[in-house]
Scaffold this motif. Structure first.
Motif, PDB file in Angstrom:
ATOM      1  N   ALA A  31       0.767  -1.468   0.176  1.00 28.67           N
ATOM      2  CA  ALA A  31      -0.031   0.056  -0.278  1.00 28.67           C
ATOM      3  C   ALA A  31       0.896   1.061  -0.043  1.00 28.67           C
ATOM      4  CB  ALA A  31      -0.637  -0.437   1.146  1.00 28.67           C
ATOM      5  N   HIS A  32       0.846   1.975  -1.107  1.00 25.68           N
ATOM      6  CA  HIS A  32       1.410   2.984  -1.764  1.00 25.68           C
ATOM      7  C   HIS A  32       0.854   4.383  -0.469  1.00 25.68           C
ATOM      8  CE1 HIS A  32      -1.291   5.288  -3.329  1.00 25.68           C
ATOM      9  NE2 HIS A  32      -1.281   4.447  -4.400  1.00 25.68           N
ATOM     10  N   GLY A  33       2.644   5.191  -0.121  1.00 24.84           N
ATOM     11  CA  GLY A  33       1.691   6.840   0.594  1.00 24.84           C
ATOM     12  C   GLY A  33       1.123   7.609  -0.074  1.00 24.84           C
ATOM     13  N   MET A  34       1.043   8.745   0.408  1.00 23.13           N
ATOM     14  CA  MET A  34       0.061  10.013   0.088  1.00 23.13           C
ATOM     15  C   MET A  34       0.361  10.139  -1.506  1.00 23.13           C
ATOM     16  SD  MET A  34      -1.491  13.396   0.871  1.00 23.13           S
ATOM     17  CE  MET A  34      -2.571  12.206   2.398  1.00 23.13           C
ATOM     18  N   GLU A  35       0.253  10.881  -2.946  1.00 24.99           N
ATOM     19  CA  GLU A  35       1.014  11.171  -4.156  1.00 24.99           C
ATOM     20  C   GLU A  35       2.160  10.667  -5.003  1.00 24.99           C
ATOM     21  OE1 GLU A  35       0.725  14.445  -5.528  1.00 24.99           O
ATOM     22  OE2 GLU A  35      -1.257  13.535  -4.686  1.00 24.99           O
ATOM     23  N   ASP A  36       2.124   9.109  -4.174  1.00 24.55           N
ATOM     24  CA  ASP A  36       3.205   8.389  -4.699  1.00 24.55           C
ATOM     25  C   ASP A  36       2.044   7.319  -5.240  1.00 24.55           C
ATOM     26  OD1 ASP A  36       5.463   6.883  -4.915  1.00 24.55           O
ATOM     27  OD2 ASP A  36       5.254   6.741  -2.632  1.00 24.55           O
ATOM     28  N   SER A  37       2.976   6.418  -6.156  1.00 16.02           N
ATOM     29  CA  SER A  37       2.218   5.418  -6.897  1.00 16.02           C
ATOM     30  C   SER A  37       2.911   3.789  -6.604  1.00 16.02           C
ATOM     31  CB  SER A  37       2.778   5.373  -7.884  1.00 16.02           C
ATOM     32  OG  SER A  37       2.537   4.838  -9.329  1.00 16.02           O
ATOM     33  N   ASP A  60      -3.243   0.431  -6.257  1.00 15.54           N
ATOM     34  CA  ASP A  60      -3.646   1.417  -6.526  1.00 15.54           C
ATOM     35  C   ASP A  60      -4.932   2.130  -5.719  1.00 15.54           C
ATOM     36  OD1 ASP A  60      -3.391   3.383  -8.363  1.00 15.54           O
ATOM     37  OD2 ASP A  60      -3.752   3.382  -9.831  1.00 15.54           O
ATOM     38  N   LEU A  61      -4.262   3.251  -4.966  1.00 16.72           N
ATOM     39  CA  LEU A  61      -5.337   3.536  -3.756  1.00 16.72           C
ATOM     40  C   LEU A  61      -5.620   5.043  -4.294  1.00 16.72           C
ATOM     41  CD1 LEU A  61      -3.394   2.374  -0.941  1.00 16.72           C
ATOM     42  CD2 LEU A  61      -5.699   1.543  -2.062  1.00 16.72           C
ATOM     43  N   PRO A  62      -6.549   5.289  -3.877  1.00 19.61           N
ATOM     44  CA  PRO A  62      -7.251   7.022  -4.035  1.00 19.61           C
ATOM     45  C   PRO A  62      -6.024   8.080  -3.854  1.00 19.61           C
ATOM     46  CG  PRO A  62      -9.083   5.521  -3.724  1.00 19.61           C
ATOM     47  CD  PRO A  62      -7.827   4.647  -3.337  1.00 19.61           C
ATOM     48  N   TRP A  63      -5.064   8.018  -3.259  1.00 21.92           N
ATOM     49  CA  TRP A  63      -3.882   8.892  -2.224  1.00 21.92           C
ATOM     50  C   TRP A  63      -2.793   8.618  -3.574  1.00 21.92           C
ATOM     51  CZ3 TRP A  63      -6.227   5.537   0.883  1.00 21.92           C
ATOM     52  CH2 TRP A  63      -5.191   4.458   0.848  1.00 21.92           C
ATOM     53  N   ARG A  64      -3.410   8.094  -4.992  1.00 25.17           N
ATOM     54  CA  ARG A  64      -1.879   8.599  -5.840  1.00 25.17           C
ATOM     55  C   ARG A  64      -2.223   9.469  -6.532  1.00 25.17           C
ATOM     56  NH1 ARG A  64      -7.198   6.783  -7.885  1.00 25.17           N
ATOM     57  NH2 ARG A  64      -6.581   4.740  -7.523  1.00 25.17           N
ATOM     58  N   ALA A  65      -0.306  10.059  -6.317  1.00 20.99           N
ATOM     59  CA  ALA A  65       0.027  10.638  -7.825  1.00 20.99           C
ATOM     60  C   ALA A  65      -1.496  11.459  -8.593  1.00 20.99           C
ATOM     61  CB  ALA A  65       1.568  10.782  -8.210  1.00 20.99           C
ATOM     62  N   GLY A  66      -1.562  12.592  -7.933  1.00 20.54           N
ATOM     63  CA  GLY A  66      -2.167  12.934  -9.841  1.00 20.54           C
ATOM     64  C   GLY A  66      -3.549  12.875  -8.894  1.00 20.54           C
ATOM     65  N   ALA A  67      -3.677  12.589  -8.069  1.00 20.45           N
ATOM     66  CA  ALA A  67      -5.025  12.371  -7.822  1.00 20.45           C
ATOM     67  C   ALA A  67      -6.153  13.982  -7.236  1.00 20.45           C
ATOM     68  CB  ALA A  67      -5.587  11.417  -6.431  1.00 20.45           C
ATOM     69  N   GLU A  68      -7.397  14.014  -6.590  1.00 24.75           N
ATOM     70  CA  GLU A  68      -7.834  14.861  -6.264  1.00 24.75           C
ATOM     71  C   GLU A  68      -7.919  14.339  -4.602  1.00 24.75           C
ATOM     72  OE1 GLU A  68      -8.048  17.566  -7.416  1.00 24.75           O
ATOM     73  OE2 GLU A  68      -7.362  17.157  -9.334  1.00 24.75           O
ATOM     74  N   TYR A  69      -8.504  15.268  -3.974  1.00 28.08           N
ATOM     75  CA  TYR A  69      -9.013  14.649  -2.542  1.00 28.08           C
ATOM     76  C   TYR A  69     -10.607  14.800  -2.321  1.00 28.08           C
ATOM     77  CZ  TYR A  69      -4.250  13.360  -2.469  1.00 28.08           C
ATOM     78  OH  TYR A  69      -2.888  12.850  -2.426  1.00 28.08           O
ATOM     79  N   HIS A  98       3.335   1.606   3.670  1.00 27.31           N
ATOM     80  CA  HIS A  98       4.097   3.245   3.626  1.00 27.31           C
ATOM     81  C   HIS A  98       3.619   4.696   3.731  1.00 27.31           C
ATOM     82  CE1 HIS A  98       6.749   6.568   1.702  1.00 27.31           C
ATOM     83  NE2 HIS A  98       7.376   6.171   2.518  1.00 27.31           N
ATOM     84  N   SER A  99       3.985   5.000   5.145  1.00 24.71           N
ATOM     85  CA  SER A  99       3.747   6.654   5.203  1.00 24.71           C
ATOM     86  C   SER A  99       2.131   6.509   5.479  1.00 24.71           C
ATOM     87  CB  SER A  99       4.223   7.205   4.103  1.00 24.71           C
ATOM     88  OG  SER A  99       3.546   8.722   4.273  1.00 24.71           O
ATOM     89  N   PHE A 100       1.250   7.555   4.202  1.00 24.21           N
ATOM     90  CA  PHE A 100       0.231   7.234   4.711  1.00 24.21           C
ATOM     91  C   PHE A 100      -0.304   5.755   4.049  1.00 24.21           C
ATOM     92  CE2 PHE A 100      -4.171   8.579   2.806  1.00 24.21           C
ATOM     93  CZ  PHE A 100      -4.295  10.018   3.758  1.00 24.21           C
ATOM     94  N   GLY A 101       0.007   5.427   3.623  1.00 30.48           N
ATOM     95  CA  GLY A 101      -0.775   3.715   3.298  1.00 30.48           C
ATOM     96  C   GLY A 101      -0.901   2.803   4.781  1.00 30.48           C
TER      97      GLY A 101
END
Length: 271
Positions: A31-37, A60-69, A98-101
């Motif tokens: 599970a990736h972190g915020m603004e990551d991939s 692939d989670l909704p806090w991915r890089a390029g996402a809206e919040y 990692h991190s937010f994830g």
């Protein structure tokens, strides 16, 4: 390493997806972190070695890089993560965040209906000591850290390209990313951080390894000791040369720690 999509679904108006890498054996879920991939895990898995005795799944989670919040108004990171885990074709033997994830994983571990897994690895989570009051000073401090982490993450995603770009251009890219994430993304992270002190982590029995860096204020000094007290089952390793992205910058050393942890599990997941 070749990845292929397994499934994609919608939850609370947000896209969730699962990608599978080559391998066989127990499921290792990332599970990736915020603004990551989900792509960010490639160097980490490369460091684990060729022909790994597990099946890697990257979420692939909704806090991915390029996402809206906008999802911040409708649901929580832990809820979105739970739905993503439900998409897996098999239960996770090892759950890595990692991190937010990582903090979304931490919230799931503290829930009464925590997901069944043999072990958990939390990379650079953040934790608020109960002795650290929620104040404007804390707000300002965490906002500065948030901006620094978003910037560092973007520069890491650029890879070698960042050395060929004008530094002012990279700074502009970071500023645009921060504008897009906006207050909603920061509020989601701040809420996660503030509420960690209230999680019932003393009830967690799942073997857990926490890897953090002494250079990362998200979990350093008093925060590290506070997490150890709050979560007795956790083995907390602080890397003296590590920062918030130590699993990428010191991937080989971090994966050695993880392999040692996995080998000690009651039912070893990875030798």
């Amino acid at each position: 390493m070749t990845w292929y999509p397994v499934v994609e679904a919608e939850c609370h108006g947000e896209r969730l997806a699962v990608h599978r890498g080559p391998g066989s054996g127990p499921a290792l879920v990332l599970a990736h972190g915020m603004e990551d991939s989900w792509h960010t895990w490639q160097p980490f898995l490369d460091a684990l070695g060729a022909d790994p005795p597990f099946t890697p799944y990257a979420l692939d989670l909704p806090w991915r890089a390029g996402a809206e919040y906008g999802w911040v108004h409708r649901t929580s990171p832990a809820t979105l993560l739970r739905h993503a885990l439900d998409l897996l074709p098999e239960p996770p033997a090892l759950l890595v965040g990692h991190s937010f994830g990582a903090n979304a994983v931490l919230e799931l571990l503290a829930a009464a209906d925590r997901p069944a897994t043999d072990g958990v690895v939390l990379l650079a989570p953040y934790f608020r000591s109960p002795d650290d009051p929620v104040s404007w000073q804390l707000f300002d401090r965490e906002l500065a850290r948030f901006r620094a982490v978003i910037g560092e993450g973007l520069r890491l995603r650029l890879g070698r390209r960042r050395h060929t770009l004008d530094p002012d251009l990279v700074d502009t890219m970071v500023a645009k990313a921060l504008d897009r994430v906006g207050p909603l993304g920061f509020v989601a992270l701040l809420r996660q951080f503030i509420t960690t002190a209230d999680l019932g982590l003393d009830t967690v029995t799942v073997p857990t390894l926490v890897v953090t860096g002494a250079l990362d204020p998200a979990l350093a000094g008093a925060r590290t000791e506070a997490l150890r007290r709050a979560m007795p089952v956790a083995s907390v390793h602080t890397r003296s040369d590590g920062g918030h992205f130590c699993h990428l910058r010191q991937a080989a050393a971090v994966t050695v720690e993880i392999r040692r942890f996995l080998a000690a599990l009651p039912t070893p997941t990875v030798a």
